[in-house]
Design a protein around this motif. Structure first.
Motif, PDB file in Angstrom:
ATOM      1  N   GLU A 142       0.819  -1.210   0.000  1.00 48.17           N
ATOM      2  CA  GLU A 142       0.000   0.000   0.000  1.00 48.17           C
ATOM      3  C   GLU A 142       0.856   1.266   0.000  1.00 48.17           C
ATOM      4  OE1 GLU A 142      -3.217   0.397  -0.444  1.00 48.17           O
ATOM      5  OE2 GLU A 142      -3.418  -1.762  -0.721  1.00 48.17           O
ATOM      6  N   GLU A 143       1.916   1.278   0.802  1.00 49.07           N
ATOM      7  CA  GLU A 143       2.788   2.445   0.850  1.00 49.07           C
ATOM      8  C   GLU A 143       3.461   2.692  -0.507  1.00 49.07           C
ATOM      9  OE1 GLU A 143       3.179   0.571   5.022  1.00 49.07           O
ATOM     10  OE2 GLU A 143       2.650  -0.041   2.974  1.00 49.07           O
ATOM     11  N   ASN A 144       3.953   1.618  -1.110  1.00 45.63           N
ATOM     12  CA  ASN A 144       4.627   1.759  -2.401  1.00 45.63           C
ATOM     13  C   ASN A 144       3.648   2.121  -3.510  1.00 45.63           C
ATOM     14  OD1 ASN A 144       7.279   1.202  -1.517  1.00 45.63           O
ATOM     15  ND2 ASN A 144       6.867  -0.994  -1.530  1.00 45.63           N
ATOM     16  N   LEU A 145       2.445   1.578  -3.441  1.00 45.80           N
ATOM     17  CA  LEU A 145       1.438   1.918  -4.446  1.00 45.80           C
ATOM     18  C   LEU A 145       1.052   3.393  -4.342  1.00 45.80           C
ATOM     19  CD1 LEU A 145      -0.485   1.241  -6.704  1.00 45.80           C
ATOM     20  CD2 LEU A 145      -2.084   0.285  -5.020  1.00 45.80           C
ATOM     21  N   SER A 146       0.946   3.901  -3.124  1.00 44.31           N
ATOM     22  CA  SER A 146       0.639   5.325  -2.941  1.00 44.31           C
ATOM     23  C   SER A 146       1.699   6.206  -3.585  1.00 44.31           C
ATOM     24  CB  SER A 146       0.535   5.658  -1.443  1.00 44.31           C
ATOM     25  OG  SER A 146      -0.573   4.997  -0.864  1.00 44.31           O
ATOM     26  N   ARG A 147       2.965   5.779  -3.460  1.00 41.21           N
ATOM     27  CA  ARG A 147       4.054   6.532  -4.094  1.00 41.21           C
ATOM     28  C   ARG A 147       3.924   6.509  -5.611  1.00 41.21           C
ATOM     29  NH1 ARG A 147       8.426   4.684  -6.410  1.00 41.21           N
ATOM     30  NH2 ARG A 147       8.222   2.616  -5.452  1.00 41.21           N
ATOM     31  N   LEU A 148       3.605   5.344  -6.174  1.00 39.03           N
ATOM     32  CA  LEU A 148       3.456   5.227  -7.619  1.00 39.03           C
ATOM     33  C   LEU A 148       2.300   6.085  -8.125  1.00 39.03           C
ATOM     34  CD1 LEU A 148       3.927   1.362  -8.035  1.00 39.03           C
ATOM     35  CD2 LEU A 148       5.639   3.145  -8.363  1.00 39.03           C
ATOM     36  N   LEU A 149       1.187   6.044  -7.409  1.00 39.46           N
ATOM     37  CA  LEU A 149       0.025   6.848  -7.789  1.00 39.46           C
ATOM     38  C   LEU A 149       0.359   8.330  -7.779  1.00 39.46           C
ATOM     39  CD1 LEU A 149      -2.724   4.926  -5.766  1.00 39.46           C
ATOM     40  CD2 LEU A 149      -2.553   5.034  -8.257  1.00 39.46           C
ATOM     41  N   GLN A 208       1.597  13.319 -10.701  1.00 38.24           N
ATOM     42  CA  GLN A 208       2.441  14.495 -10.901  1.00 38.24           C
ATOM     43  C   GLN A 208       3.230  14.439 -12.220  1.00 38.24           C
ATOM     44  OE1 GLN A 208       4.917  15.070  -7.454  1.00 38.24           O
ATOM     45  NE2 GLN A 208       3.180  15.358  -6.073  1.00 38.24           N
ATOM     46  N   THR A 209       2.938  13.428 -13.033  1.00 40.09           N
ATOM     47  CA  THR A 209       3.598  13.242 -14.332  1.00 40.09           C
ATOM     48  C   THR A 209       5.121  13.180 -14.176  1.00 40.09           C
ATOM     49  OG1 THR A 209       1.806  14.652 -15.173  1.00 40.09           O
ATOM     50  CG2 THR A 209       3.415  13.931 -16.768  1.00 40.09           C
ATOM     51  N   LYS A 210       5.553  12.488 -13.157  1.00 35.73           N
ATOM     52  CA  LYS A 210       6.985  12.349 -12.908  1.00 35.73           C
ATOM     53  C   LYS A 210       7.624  11.472 -13.980  1.00 35.73           C
ATOM     54  CE  LYS A 210      10.287  10.741  -9.398  1.00 35.73           C
ATOM     55  NZ  LYS A 210      10.431  10.192  -8.027  1.00 35.73           N
ATOM     56  N   ARG A 211       8.834  11.821 -14.364  1.00 41.00           N
ATOM     57  CA  ARG A 211       9.594  11.024 -15.324  1.00 41.00           C
ATOM     58  C   ARG A 211      10.665  10.239 -14.570  1.00 41.00           C
ATOM     59  NH1 ARG A 211       9.166  12.550 -20.912  1.00 41.00           N
ATOM     60  NH2 ARG A 211       7.418  14.014 -21.125  1.00 41.00           N
ATOM     61  N   TYR A 212      10.606   8.924 -14.731  1.00 42.38           N
ATOM     62  CA  TYR A 212      11.521   8.076 -13.958  1.00 42.38           C
ATOM     63  C   TYR A 212      11.525   6.683 -14.562  1.00 42.38           C
ATOM     64  CZ  TYR A 212      12.986   5.018 -10.094  1.00 42.38           C
ATOM     65  OH  TYR A 212      13.599   4.056  -9.325  1.00 42.38           O
ATOM     66  N   ILE A 213      12.702   6.086 -14.707  1.00 40.91           N
ATOM     67  CA  ILE A 213      12.845   4.684 -15.116  1.00 40.91           C
ATOM     68  C   ILE A 213      13.674   3.996 -14.033  1.00 40.91           C
ATOM     69  CG2 ILE A 213      13.649   3.072 -16.867  1.00 40.91           C
ATOM     70  CD1 ILE A 213      11.422   4.887 -17.873  1.00 40.91           C
ATOM     71  N   ARG A 214      13.152   2.933 -13.476  1.00 39.91           N
ATOM     72  CA  ARG A 214      13.832   2.226 -12.391  1.00 39.91           C
ATOM     73  C   ARG A 214      15.223   1.766 -12.821  1.00 39.91           C
ATOM     74  NH1 ARG A 214      11.223  -1.376  -8.071  1.00 39.91           N
ATOM     75  NH2 ARG A 214      12.890  -2.683  -7.276  1.00 39.91           N
ATOM     76  N   ASN A 215      16.195   2.003 -11.975  1.00 39.85           N
ATOM     77  CA  ASN A 215      17.564   1.588 -12.261  1.00 39.85           C
ATOM     78  C   ASN A 215      17.722   0.075 -12.136  1.00 39.85           C
ATOM     79  OD1 ASN A 215      18.544   4.195 -12.731  1.00 39.85           O
ATOM     80  ND2 ASN A 215      18.898   4.542 -10.545  1.00 39.85           N
ATOM     81  N   ARG A 216      18.723  -0.453 -12.808  1.00 41.39           N
ATOM     82  CA  ARG A 216      19.042  -1.870 -12.692  1.00 41.39           C
ATOM     83  C   ARG A 216      20.551  -2.005 -12.497  1.00 41.39           C
ATOM     84  NH1 ARG A 216      19.620  -0.735 -17.890  1.00 41.39           N
ATOM     85  NH2 ARG A 216      21.044  -1.927 -19.200  1.00 41.39           N
ATOM     86  N   SER A 217      20.946  -3.046 -11.798  1.00 41.80           N
ATOM     87  CA  SER A 217      22.371  -3.328 -11.653  1.00 41.80           C
ATOM     88  C   SER A 217      22.822  -4.254 -12.779  1.00 41.80           C
ATOM     89  CB  SER A 217      22.636  -3.986 -10.302  1.00 41.80           C
ATOM     90  OG  SER A 217      22.062  -5.282 -10.273  1.00 41.80           O
ATOM     91  N   PHE A 218      24.111  -4.406 -12.919  1.00 46.90           N
ATOM     92  CA  PHE A 218      24.644  -5.331 -13.925  1.00 46.90           C
ATOM     93  C   PHE A 218      24.161  -6.752 -13.634  1.00 46.90           C
ATOM     94  CE2 PHE A 218      27.936  -8.399 -15.171  1.00 46.90           C
ATOM     95  CZ  PHE A 218      27.969  -8.173 -16.539  1.00 46.90           C
ATOM     96  N   THR A 219      24.139  -7.121 -12.348  1.00 44.04           N
ATOM     97  CA  THR A 219      23.672  -8.459 -11.955  1.00 44.04           C
ATOM     98  C   THR A 219      22.208  -8.659 -12.332  1.00 44.04           C
ATOM     99  OG1 THR A 219      25.221  -8.507 -10.102  1.00 44.04           O
ATOM    100  CG2 THR A 219      23.385 -10.060 -10.030  1.00 44.04           C
ATOM    101  N   ASP A 220      21.383  -7.636 -12.098  1.00 42.05           N
ATOM    102  CA  ASP A 220      19.968  -7.712 -12.457  1.00 42.05           C
ATOM    103  C   ASP A 220      19.797  -7.932 -13.952  1.00 42.05           C
ATOM    104  OD1 ASP A 220      19.111  -7.382  -9.873  1.00 42.05           O
ATOM    105  OD2 ASP A 220      18.811  -5.220 -10.054  1.00 42.05           O
ATOM    106  N   SER A 221      20.544  -7.163 -14.723  1.00 45.42           N
ATOM    107  CA  SER A 221      20.460  -7.276 -16.176  1.00 45.42           C
ATOM    108  C   SER A 221      20.857  -8.668 -16.648  1.00 45.42           C
ATOM    109  CB  SER A 221      21.364  -6.227 -16.830  1.00 45.42           C
ATOM    110  OG  SER A 221      21.318  -6.324 -18.230  1.00 45.42           O
TER     111      SER A 221
END
Length: 251
Positions: free
Chosen positions: A128-135, A140-153
């Motif tokens: 719920e807390e994280n969903l509130s942040r996303l909403l 607010q039309t925020k521009r953001y792409i979640r970062n990834r690590s080399f390991t994640d990739s």
């Protein structure tokens, strides 16, 4: 605002409803004849499969034209997202869909071969807390792409390579139907691929399986099972979504 979603047990539909606007089921869009959509904001919400996107979501991305100055993506996941969000942003770009915002949302994992739903429910995931942040970000039309690590990739690339080499790793051949099946037809109705028929009063699978596990999780009798699963008695339906809604979304 238009929001497109794919759901099996309700998580992504729950999130899509929170954003509001016009809500479109991806399986239903693919069955229709309208593939061009425009709006001030467009959202795409779906679960993480193999640290990437489900096949049905990829088909949607390849087929539609989305025209909007602000396209956001929310990928729901149960334990690890790896490079899934970034993988999808690149995939969308390759299909002329330009994403301005992309993030993940940790929720209950319904992947029965690995996870026990009852144990999942005991974990604090701060959904719920994280969903509130996303909403708030999207509002607010925020521009953001979640970062990834080399390991994640590398995890995402490795799993996707494995699936290409082992196309029969996750298929409906792994399912069995017990004698407690009462022929209610729920499995037929929740399948996003129209892959299930009632044959001789029992579900028969056609080999075109998304492996979303909706049929197993939502069977009222728990009659459909996997050959290998962590807890055969544990099943999942998002508490904010009804079975009727999932049937409407997928069939």
């Amino acid at each position: 605002m238009k929001v497109f979603y794919f759901t099996a047990t309700g998580n992504s539909l729950d999130v899509a409803k929170r954003f509001g606007g016009e809500i479109y089921s991806i399986p239903n869009v693919l069955r229709g004849n309208q593939f061009h959509f425009e709006d001030e904001k467009i959202g795409i919400i779906f679960p993480c499969y193999g640290f990437a996107a489900p096949k049905i979501v990829r088909e949607f991305i390849e087929k539609v034209t989305l025209k909007s100055p602000y396209i956001f993506v929310i990928m729901t996941y149960g334990n690890k997202l790896a490079g899934g969000v970034n993988w999808f942003v690149r995939y969308a770009e390759e299909n002329n869909i330009h994403v301005q915002y992309a993030d993940g949302l940790l929720m209950i994992d319904n992947y029965l071969p690995f996870f026990d739903i009852e144990k999942q429910k005991l974990k604090k995931k701060y959904t719920e807390e994280n969903l509130s942040r996303l909403l708030n970000d999207v509002n607010q039309t925020k521009r953001y792409i979640r970062n990834r690590s080399f390991t994640d990739s590398m995890l995402t690339k490795g799993i996707q390579y494995f699936y290409k080499r082992k196309p029969n790793f996750n298929t409906d051949k792994d399912f069995s139907v017990g004698n407690d099946c009462n022929q209610c037809g729920t499995c037929v109705k929740v399948c996003p691929r129209n892959n299930i028929k009632l044959d001789q009063l029992k579900p028969a699978y056609g080999g075109n399986c998304e492996f979303c596990l909706a049929c197993i999780n939502l069977c009222p009798q728990k009659a459909i099972r996997l050959k290998k699963e962590s807890n055969p008695n544990a099943r999942y339906l998002n508490e904010n979504v009804t079975l009727k809604e999932i049937i409407a979304a997928n069939n």
